[in-house]
Design a protein around this motif. Structure first.
Motif, PDB file in Angstrom:
ATOM      1  N   GLY A 399      11.773  -5.717 -53.102  1.00 14.92           N
ATOM      2  CA  GLY A 399      11.621  -7.158 -53.297  1.00 14.92           C
ATOM      3  C   GLY A 399      12.762  -7.741 -54.098  1.00 14.92           C
ATOM      4  N   THR A 400      13.186  -7.029 -55.128  1.00 14.88           N
ATOM      5  CA  THR A 400      14.331  -7.481 -55.931  1.00 14.88           C
ATOM      6  C   THR A 400      15.598  -7.517 -55.093  1.00 14.88           C
ATOM      7  N   GLN A 401      15.784  -6.497 -54.251  1.00 10.37           N
ATOM      8  CA  GLN A 401      16.981  -6.441 -53.418  1.00 10.37           C
ATOM      9  C   GLN A 401      17.041  -7.606 -52.440  1.00 10.37           C
ATOM     10  N   VAL A 402      15.902  -7.962 -51.852  1.00  8.35           N
ATOM     11  CA  VAL A 402      15.883  -9.075 -50.905  1.00  8.35           C
ATOM     12  C   VAL A 402      16.444 -10.338 -51.556  1.00  8.35           C
ATOM     13  N   VAL A 403      16.024 -10.605 -52.770  1.00  8.08           N
ATOM     14  CA  VAL A 403      16.484 -11.811 -53.468  1.00  8.08           C
ATOM     15  C   VAL A 403      17.964 -11.707 -53.794  1.00  8.08           C
ATOM     16  N   ARG A 404      18.389 -10.563 -54.291  1.00  4.47           N
ATOM     17  CA  ARG A 404      19.797 -10.404 -54.699  1.00  4.47           C
ATOM     18  C   ARG A 404      20.753 -10.408 -53.513  1.00  4.47           C
ATOM     19  N   LEU A 405      20.247 -10.092 -52.328  1.00  4.07           N
ATOM     20  CA  LEU A 405      21.084 -10.172 -51.131  1.00  4.07           C
ATOM     21  C   LEU A 405      21.096 -11.579 -50.533  1.00  4.07           C
ATOM     22  N   ASN A 406      20.374 -12.497 -51.164  1.00  2.00           N
ATOM     23  CA  ASN A 406      20.314 -13.886 -50.708  1.00  2.00           C
ATOM     24  C   ASN A 406      19.742 -14.025 -49.300  1.00  2.00           C
ATOM     25  N   ILE A 407      18.755 -13.187 -48.987  1.00  3.39           N
ATOM     26  CA  ILE A 407      18.033 -13.360 -47.734  1.00  3.39           C
ATOM     27  C   ILE A 407      17.281 -14.687 -47.811  1.00  3.39           C
ATOM     28  N   SER A 408      17.373 -15.496 -46.764  1.00  4.73           N
ATOM     29  CA  SER A 408      16.829 -16.859 -46.823  1.00  4.73           C
ATOM     30  C   SER A 408      15.317 -16.885 -46.967  1.00  4.73           C
ATOM     31  N   ARG A 409      14.619 -16.110 -46.152  1.00  8.29           N
ATOM     32  CA  ARG A 409      13.159 -16.132 -46.143  1.00  8.29           C
ATOM     33  C   ARG A 409      12.624 -14.703 -46.168  1.00  8.29           C
ATOM     34  N   LEU A 410      11.585 -14.490 -46.940  1.00  9.65           N
ATOM     35  CA  LEU A 410      10.906 -13.200 -46.994  1.00  9.65           C
ATOM     36  C   LEU A 410       9.452 -13.407 -46.603  1.00  9.65           C
ATOM     37  N   LEU A 411       8.986 -12.633 -45.630  1.00 11.47           N
ATOM     38  CA  LEU A 411       7.581 -12.649 -45.232  1.00 11.47           C
ATOM     39  C   LEU A 411       7.046 -11.230 -45.393  1.00 11.47           C
ATOM     40  N   VAL A 412       6.158 -11.046 -46.362  1.00 11.01           N
ATOM     41  CA  VAL A 412       5.568  -9.739 -46.644  1.00 11.01           C
ATOM     42  C   VAL A 412       4.174  -9.702 -46.040  1.00 11.01           C
ATOM     43  N   ILE A 413       3.855  -8.586 -45.371  1.00  6.19           N
ATOM     44  CA  ILE A 413       2.590  -8.491 -44.643  1.00  6.19           C
ATOM     45  C   ILE A 413       1.753  -7.324 -45.173  1.00  6.19           C
ATOM     46  N   GLY A 414       0.548  -7.616 -45.595  1.00  2.00           N
ATOM     47  CA  GLY A 414      -0.408  -6.583 -45.960  1.00  2.00           C
ATOM     48  C   GLY A 414      -0.464  -6.266 -47.441  1.00  2.00           C
ATOM     49  N   ARG A 415      -1.674  -5.961 -47.924  1.00  9.11           N
ATOM     50  CA  ARG A 415      -1.897  -5.666 -49.335  1.00  9.11           C
ATOM     51  C   ARG A 415      -1.095  -4.477 -49.826  1.00  9.11           C
ATOM     52  N   GLN A 416      -0.844  -3.514 -48.950  1.00 14.48           N
ATOM     53  CA  GLN A 416      -0.107  -2.322 -49.371  1.00 14.48           C
ATOM     54  C   GLN A 416       1.328  -2.643 -49.765  1.00 14.48           C
ATOM     55  N   ALA A 417       1.829  -3.786 -49.325  1.00 14.22           N
ATOM     56  CA  ALA A 417       3.204  -4.178 -49.647  1.00 14.22           C
ATOM     57  C   ALA A 417       3.256  -5.329 -50.646  1.00 14.22           C
ATOM     58  N   ARG A 418       2.135  -5.681 -51.251  1.00  7.62           N
ATOM     59  CA  ARG A 418       2.107  -6.872 -52.109  1.00  7.62           C
ATOM     60  C   ARG A 418       3.070  -6.765 -53.289  1.00  7.62           C
ATOM     61  N   ALA A 419       3.293  -5.554 -53.797  1.00  2.95           N
ATOM     62  CA  ALA A 419       4.235  -5.393 -54.918  1.00  2.95           C
ATOM     63  C   ALA A 419       5.623  -5.884 -54.542  1.00  2.95           C
ATOM     64  N   LEU A 420       5.970  -5.766 -53.286  1.00  6.98           N
ATOM     65  CA  LEU A 420       7.263  -6.252 -52.798  1.00  6.98           C
ATOM     66  C   LEU A 420       7.329  -7.775 -52.933  1.00  6.98           C
ATOM     67  N   TYR A 421       6.265  -8.425 -52.520  1.00  4.27           N
ATOM     68  CA  TYR A 421       6.190  -9.894 -52.614  1.00  4.27           C
ATOM     69  C   TYR A 421       6.230 -10.344 -54.076  1.00  4.27           C
ATOM     70  N   VAL A 422       5.444  -9.706 -54.914  1.00  7.34           N
ATOM     71  CA  VAL A 422       5.382 -10.091 -56.335  1.00  7.34           C
ATOM     72  C   VAL A 422       6.736  -9.937 -57.001  1.00  7.34           C
ATOM     73  N   SER A 423       7.453  -8.865 -56.703  1.00 10.51           N
ATOM     74  CA  SER A 423       8.752  -8.654 -57.338  1.00 10.51           C
ATOM     75  C   SER A 423       9.767  -9.699 -56.900  1.00 10.51           C
ATOM     76  N   ALA A 424       9.691 -10.120 -55.612  1.00 14.23           N
ATOM     77  CA  ALA A 424      10.606 -11.172 -55.144  1.00 14.23           C
ATOM     78  C   ALA A 424      10.319 -12.481 -55.852  1.00 14.23           C
ATOM     79  N   VAL A 425       9.055 -12.801 -56.042  1.00 17.57           N
ATOM     80  CA  VAL A 425       8.689 -14.016 -56.772  1.00 17.57           C
ATOM     81  C   VAL A 425       9.183 -13.935 -58.216  1.00 17.57           C
ATOM     82  N   ASN A 426       8.990 -12.796 -58.837  1.00 12.93           N
ATOM     83  CA  ASN A 426       9.429 -12.623 -60.221  1.00 12.93           C
ATOM     84  C   ASN A 426      10.947 -12.686 -60.362  1.00 12.93           C
ATOM     85  N   GLU A 427      11.638 -12.308 -59.279  1.00  9.57           N
ATOM     86  CA  GLU A 427      13.098 -12.328 -59.320  1.00  9.57           C
ATOM     87  C   GLU A 427      13.636 -13.741 -59.107  1.00  9.57           C
ATOM     88  N   GLY A 428      12.777 -14.664 -58.739  1.00  9.07           N
ATOM     89  CA  GLY A 428      13.212 -16.053 -58.622  1.00  9.07           C
ATOM     90  C   GLY A 428      13.070 -16.653 -57.248  1.00  9.07           C
TER      91      GLY A 428
END
Length: 507
Positions: A399-428
């Protein structure tokens, strides 16, 4: 296929013959739906179904013999012709080992060569297998796995495709524990072994990365002294495997020159073209020429796979110019590996959701960022499974990497991957930049309504999450609103061939 009579099958597998001894099957299947006239149907217990329940269906489709763990009777109470064994999967392995032995002996007696090449690693096995098979097929009859047949079921099924005219047998080897690759290597006795990498995928199953390294290294330990171990020197754990083999070591490196470490297979002047395809000059040992490779695969991470295939082909005696020409001509042979689709409305889909681990996830995201300059990019991501106690940490890092690579949109699917979504939000990343969907159905609705011409969309997840099917549905030309009917998730039925072939696909 090497032909075995029912009597020979019983002898080789230490089974009980319950059929006419002269019955000689012409093919082997583990899925009753694939049975044809003359098939041997292997019935094995599975997690979801018991193959013994489908013996009748196999015979209805033409099977003439079954390999079973118990007698199975028809509607009239007569047992189907069978060889009854203690373990049908181990019996398959014994038959495969005997098939390899017979091919090797027959070809040696006739003065013809027969080379078995094993490939393992935490990522890239199927791509490397496809590339290598493409090179070798130009030199002689080559048998390689269908899809990712790489386990205790898949490897025998691959072997059964080989015959006395086969020149090369390429075997992909997966494992979920110590001893699995040793079992496969003992079955086929490879002369050349390729180890691509030791990643963190499935660390939970193995009990840690070091155990993964132990397991992958079983391939090079099985090589004969006159064989060749093709090792990735850019991975320290793989490089260390040189001490575990008596075979000649042929190292390859996609990074800076490593001649002092034995990297005889090199990629020089590496660059990505506008389509994201790697180009480089290939250097091989004993060859003063530089052979230009202009690959059709997407992503810089494929340079290592290309070099691995080149190294194995070189060890098999293929000339450098022929290797480079083949690598430049081949497209992806297996589905859902950086598979690119251009929709008529200008949306580009990259479907890399056959599988996922932290290393392959990072590589795919870097490729998305490289290709997406000047475009709106989407990372549609699902969970990476079987990471054990590292799962939250690894999803957080992605999730942190997605933000730092300046990917325009992130769509995370499923509870098992929620930590990915939370980290992207926390990264800004928040608002409409970062979205979470509970289900694939919900994600489909988001993408269908929000994708715009010119968007570049990456799909990536572990296989069982099913994002590859969502990617397939999104890759279709957009429908008018009143025509969008059917399964919103786009999940077509998947046969037992390929990834679900009764445990044939392993990490």
């Amino acid at each position: 296929m090497i032909a075995f009579t029912a009597a020979e099958i019983a002898e080789i597998t230490n089974g009980r013959l319950a059929a006419e001894p002269g019955i000689t099957p012409g093919s082997v299947v583990t899925d009753s739906r694939e049975a044809t006239a003359g098939s041997l149907y292997v019935a094995k217990p599975g997690e979801a179904a018991d193959g013994h329940d489908f013996v009748a269906a196999a015979f209805d489709r033409g099977a003439v013999l079954a390999l079973v763990q118990r007698d199975v009777a028809d509607a009239d109470g007569r047992n189907y012709p069978a060889v009854v064994v203690e373990d049908s999967v181990l019996a398959m392995g014994a038959l495969a080992a005997e098939a390899v032995r017979r091919i090797r002996a027959r070809r040696a007696a006739g003065g013809a060569a027969f080379t078995v090449i094993g490939i393992t690693g935490s990522a890239g096995k199927t791509t490397t297998k496809d590339l290598l098979a493409g090179i070798l097929a130009e030199d002689g009859e080559t048998v390689a796995p269908q899809g990712s047949y790489n386990g205790e079921v898949g490897v025998p099924l691959t072997v059964f495709k080989a015959g006395f005219e086969t020149r090369y047998l390429v075997i992909e080897m997966g494992a979920t524990g110590i001893g699995h690759i040793r079992y496969l290597a003992d079955m086929v006795c490879p002369e050349i072994g390729v180890v691509l990498g030791v990643g963190t995928a499935h660390a939970g199953e193995f009990g840690g990365v070091e155990n993964i390294a132990l397991a992958k290294g079983e391939l090079v330990e099985a090589l004969p002294a006159d064989g060749t171990a093709v090792l990735n020197l850019d991975d320290a754990r793989v490089a260390a495997m040189a001490a575990r083999t008596s075979a000649t070591v042929l190292g390859f490196s996609a990074q800076a020159a490593r001649e002092g470490q034995g990297a005889a297979v090199q990629a020089e002047d590496v660059e990505l073209n506008a389509a994201g395809n790697p180009e480089f000059d290939l250097q091989l040992p004993g060859d003063s020429a530089r052979h230009h490779v202009s690959a059709k695969l997407i992503g810089a991470h494929h340079v290592g796979n290309l070099l691995a295939a080149a190294g194995a082909a070189h060890a098999a005696g293929i000339p450098g110019a022929q290797i480079a020409a083949s690598l430049s001509a081949q497209t992806a042979a297996s589905r859902w590996r950086m598979e690119r689709t251009e929709r008529p409305d200008g949306v580009t889909i990259i479907n890399d959701a056959y599988n996922a681990n932290p290393e392959s996830m990072r590589a795919a995201l870097r490729t998305l960022a490289d290709l997406g300059r000047g475009r709106r990019t989407w990372a549609v991501l699902g969970a990476m499974l079987e990471l054990g106690e590292d799962s939250i940490r690894e999803h957080t890092a992605v999730g942190t990497q997605v933000v730092r690579l300046n990917i325009s949109r992130l769509l995370v699917i499923g509870r098992q991957a929620r930590a990915l979504y939370v980290s992207a939000v926390n990264e800004g990343s928040w608002g409409d930049e970062c979205l979470f969907a509970e289900t694939v159905d919900e994600a489909y609705g988001i993408l269908r309504s929000e994708l715009e011409p010119g968007d570049l969309v990456l799909f990536k997840s572990s296989n069982s999450i099913g994002l590859r099917h969502l990617g397939d549905r999104i890759a279709l030309p957009p429908l008018a609103p009143d025509a969008a009917a059917g399964d919103p998730a786009g999940n077509p039925a998947e046969s037992t061939a390929g990834t679900t072939a009764e445990g044939s696909t392993l990490p």
